[in-house]
Design a protein around this motif. Structure first.
Motif, PDB file in Angstrom:
ATOM      1  N   LEU A  99     -10.398  -5.756   1.108  1.00  0.00           N
ATOM      2  CA  LEU A  99      -9.147  -5.031   1.306  1.00  0.00           C
ATOM      3  C   LEU A  99      -8.125  -5.875   2.066  1.00  0.00           C
ATOM      4  CD1 LEU A  99     -10.540  -1.523   2.306  1.00  0.00           C
ATOM      5  CD2 LEU A  99      -9.276  -2.057   0.216  1.00  0.00           C
ATOM      6  N   VAL A 100      -6.868  -5.697   1.720  1.00  0.00           N
ATOM      7  CA  VAL A 100      -5.763  -6.328   2.450  1.00  0.00           C
ATOM      8  C   VAL A 100      -4.814  -5.228   2.911  1.00  0.00           C
ATOM      9  CG1 VAL A 100      -5.925  -8.523   1.216  1.00  0.00           C
ATOM     10  CG2 VAL A 100      -4.464  -6.706   0.303  1.00  0.00           C
ATOM     11  N   ASP A 101      -3.848  -5.610   3.736  1.00  0.00           N
ATOM     12  CA  ASP A 101      -2.917  -4.618   4.289  1.00  0.00           C
ATOM     13  C   ASP A 101      -2.236  -3.799   3.207  1.00  0.00           C
ATOM     14  OD1 ASP A 101      -3.549  -5.553   6.790  1.00  0.00           O
ATOM     15  OD2 ASP A 101      -1.695  -6.692   7.062  1.00  0.00           O
ATOM     16  N   GLN A 102      -1.852  -4.444   2.119  1.00  0.00           N
ATOM     17  CA  GLN A 102      -1.135  -3.739   1.055  1.00  0.00           C
ATOM     18  C   GLN A 102      -1.982  -2.632   0.433  1.00  0.00           C
ATOM     19  OE1 GLN A 102       0.657  -6.329  -1.860  1.00  0.00           O
ATOM     20  NE2 GLN A 102       2.130  -7.171  -0.406  1.00  0.00           N
ATOM     21  N   ASP A 103      -3.306  -2.811   0.399  1.00  0.00           N
ATOM     22  CA  ASP A 103      -4.185  -1.759  -0.118  1.00  0.00           C
ATOM     23  C   ASP A 103      -4.124  -0.531   0.782  1.00  0.00           C
ATOM     24  OD1 ASP A 103      -5.237  -3.188  -2.359  1.00  0.00           O
ATOM     25  OD2 ASP A 103      -6.558  -4.292  -1.013  1.00  0.00           O
ATOM     26  N   LEU A 104      -4.168  -0.764   2.090  1.00  0.00           N
ATOM     27  CA  LEU A 104      -4.121   0.347   3.036  1.00  0.00           C
ATOM     28  C   LEU A 104      -2.764   1.049   2.987  1.00  0.00           C
ATOM     29  CD1 LEU A 104      -6.752  -0.940   4.008  1.00  0.00           C
ATOM     30  CD2 LEU A 104      -5.989  -0.597   6.362  1.00  0.00           C
ATOM     31  N   ILE A 105      -1.698   0.274   2.892  1.00  0.00           N
ATOM     32  CA  ILE A 105      -0.367   0.856   2.827  1.00  0.00           C
ATOM     33  C   ILE A 105      -0.187   1.674   1.556  1.00  0.00           C
ATOM     34  CG2 ILE A 105       2.085   0.294   2.572  1.00  0.00           C
ATOM     35  CD1 ILE A 105       1.608  -2.041   4.513  1.00  0.00           C
ATOM     36  N   THR A 181       1.846  -5.425   9.672  1.00  0.00           N
ATOM     37  CA  THR A 181       1.588  -6.406   8.619  1.00  0.00           C
ATOM     38  C   THR A 181       2.707  -7.432   8.530  1.00  0.00           C
ATOM     39  OG1 THR A 181       0.992  -6.685   6.289  1.00  0.00           O
ATOM     40  CG2 THR A 181       2.718  -5.079   6.789  1.00  0.00           C
ATOM     41  N   SER A 182       2.370  -8.605   8.001  1.00  0.00           N
ATOM     42  CA  SER A 182       3.392  -9.629   7.778  1.00  0.00           C
ATOM     43  C   SER A 182       4.171  -9.345   6.502  1.00  0.00           C
ATOM     44  CB  SER A 182       2.740 -11.011   7.675  1.00  0.00           C
ATOM     45  OG  SER A 182       1.983 -11.120   6.475  1.00  0.00           O
ATOM     46  N   GLY A 183       3.590  -8.533   5.628  1.00  0.00           N
ATOM     47  CA  GLY A 183       4.234  -8.233   4.354  1.00  0.00           C
ATOM     48  C   GLY A 183       3.854  -9.190   3.248  1.00  0.00           C
ATOM     49  N   ARG A 184       3.105 -10.242   3.577  1.00  0.00           N
ATOM     50  CA  ARG A 184       2.670 -11.177   2.547  1.00  0.00           C
ATOM     51  C   ARG A 184       1.508 -10.583   1.755  1.00  0.00           C
ATOM     52  NH1 ARG A 184       4.260 -14.691   6.786  1.00  0.00           N
ATOM     53  NH2 ARG A 184       2.209 -14.575   7.756  1.00  0.00           N
ATOM     54  N   PRO A 185       1.343 -10.995   0.492  1.00  0.00           N
ATOM     55  CA  PRO A 185       0.353 -10.358  -0.394  1.00  0.00           C
ATOM     56  C   PRO A 185      -1.064 -10.291   0.160  1.00  0.00           C
ATOM     57  CG  PRO A 185       1.770 -11.814  -1.644  1.00  0.00           C
ATOM     58  CD  PRO A 185       2.110 -12.042  -0.205  1.00  0.00           C
ATOM     59  N   SER A 187      -1.926 -10.533   3.441  1.00  0.00           N
ATOM     60  CA  SER A 187      -1.929 -10.273   4.878  1.00  0.00           C
ATOM     61  C   SER A 187      -3.025  -9.289   5.275  1.00  0.00           C
ATOM     62  CB  SER A 187      -0.574  -9.710   5.314  1.00  0.00           C
ATOM     63  OG  SER A 187      -0.627  -9.294   6.674  1.00  0.00           O
ATOM     64  N   ARG A 188      -3.697  -9.591   6.384  1.00  0.00           N
ATOM     65  CA  ARG A 188      -4.691  -8.685   6.976  1.00  0.00           C
ATOM     66  C   ARG A 188      -4.385  -8.438   8.454  1.00  0.00           C
ATOM     67  NH1 ARG A 188      -8.305 -11.955   3.866  1.00  0.00           N
ATOM     68  NH2 ARG A 188      -9.159 -10.834   2.080  1.00  0.00           N
ATOM     69  N   ALA A 189      -3.129  -8.594   8.827  1.00  0.00           N
ATOM     70  CA  ALA A 189      -2.764  -8.413  10.231  1.00  0.00           C
ATOM     71  C   ALA A 189      -3.026  -6.988  10.703  1.00  0.00           C
ATOM     72  CB  ALA A 189      -1.293  -8.789  10.436  1.00  0.00           C
ATOM     73  N   TYR A 190      -2.681  -5.997   9.872  1.00  0.00           N
ATOM     74  CA  TYR A 190      -2.930  -4.604  10.237  1.00  0.00           C
ATOM     75  C   TYR A 190      -4.426  -4.313  10.243  1.00  0.00           C
ATOM     76  CZ  TYR A 190      -2.727   0.520  10.151  1.00  0.00           C
ATOM     77  OH  TYR A 190      -2.899   1.846  10.437  1.00  0.00           O
ATOM     78  N   ILE A 191      -5.131  -4.870   9.286  1.00  0.00           N
ATOM     79  CA  ILE A 191      -6.581  -4.697   9.233  1.00  0.00           C
ATOM     80  C   ILE A 191      -7.240  -5.286  10.475  1.00  0.00           C
ATOM     81  CG2 ILE A 191      -8.645  -5.591   8.067  1.00  0.00           C
ATOM     82  CD1 ILE A 191      -7.274  -4.983   5.420  1.00  0.00           C
ATOM     83  N   ASP A 192      -6.777  -6.449  10.909  1.00  0.00           N
ATOM     84  CA  ASP A 192      -7.328  -7.063  12.118  1.00  0.00           C
ATOM     85  C   ASP A 192      -7.015  -6.215  13.347  1.00  0.00           C
ATOM     86  OD1 ASP A 192      -8.362  -9.140  10.656  1.00  0.00           O
ATOM     87  OD2 ASP A 192      -6.727 -10.536  11.102  1.00  0.00           O
TER      88      ASP A 192
END
Length: 214
Positions: A99-105, A181-185, A187-192
């Motif tokens: 999973l990446v941030d975009q999946d969660l969003i 999130t950084s908004g990049r495809p 990105s896992r900043a929010y996940i971290d």
């Protein structure tokens, strides 16, 4: 030796994503775009410290559900709801490391739109999510809401949690995700961020929350 990506510039740093040495320019330009950067990468960590947060205008007011108010009083009185929803996201991440941030969003946004329809019209309409991974995240959130209501029914004899409050909780998390999130495809900043809050998957209903408001 030349960069293993561009094969033109001189390599100067070891990339954990390609397991080879690359140049600083490729590192900066391809980070979390074509490169699946691990959270342990020191260059990624350094970049996050200096990353400029995107404005609401860049994200879009519709994406942030700007028409829905989520005030400090709501957050104070519904801390356990926010904690539970965040725990559900963390559980989904623990179950699927791809999973990446975009999946969660995407999952949060789809579920938020469904609750917005329910609150405004009384119609139960599930906004479709793009893929199976996102559906799994949404299912984990819905499971948490059901369990929250079941716990209320068991302990106080009735359900106090209203759909409007679930909607506000989801909107808060959507905004939190965009803020983190950084908004990049890739990105896992929010996940971290979630992983730091729930490193060992603590039980829902913990007495205190260490969530940092955006």
């Amino acid at each position: 030796m030349s960069c293993s990506i561009c094969e033109k510039r001189k390599e100067k740093r070891f990339c954990l994503a390609v397991h080879d040495k690359i140049c600083p320019q490729c590192c900066g330009e391809q980070r979390e775009i074509t490169l699946d950067c691990p959270s342990s990468c020191p260059y990624l960590q350094q970049a996050r410290l200096h990353e400029k947060q995107r404005s609401a205008g860049e994200i879009g007011m519709d994406a942030l559900f700007a028409n829905i108010e989520v005030g400090q009083q709501f957050l104070h009185h519904h801390e356990h709801l926010i904690l539970g929803l965040s725990f559900a996201l963390a559980s989904a991440v623990h179950a699927d490391c791809t999973l990446v941030d975009q999946d969660l969003i995407a999952a949060l946004s789809a579920l938020t739109k469904s609750y917005e329809t329910l609150v405004n019209s009384g119609l139960v309409y599930e906004t479709p999510t793009a893929g199976l991974r996102q559906q799994a995240v949404a299912a984990e959130l819905q499971k948490m809401v059901r369990e929250y209501k079941e716990t209320e029914q068991k302990h106080i004899g009735h359900v106090r949690l209203r759909d409007q409050e679930v909607l506000q909780g989801l909107v808060f998390l959507v905004r939190m995700a965009f803020a983190r999130t950084s908004g990049r495809p890739k990105s896992r900043a929010y996940i971290d961020f979630l992983a730091a809050q729930f490193p060992d998957k603590p039980p829902v209903g913990a007495s205190e929350s260490s969530l940092i408001l955006p």
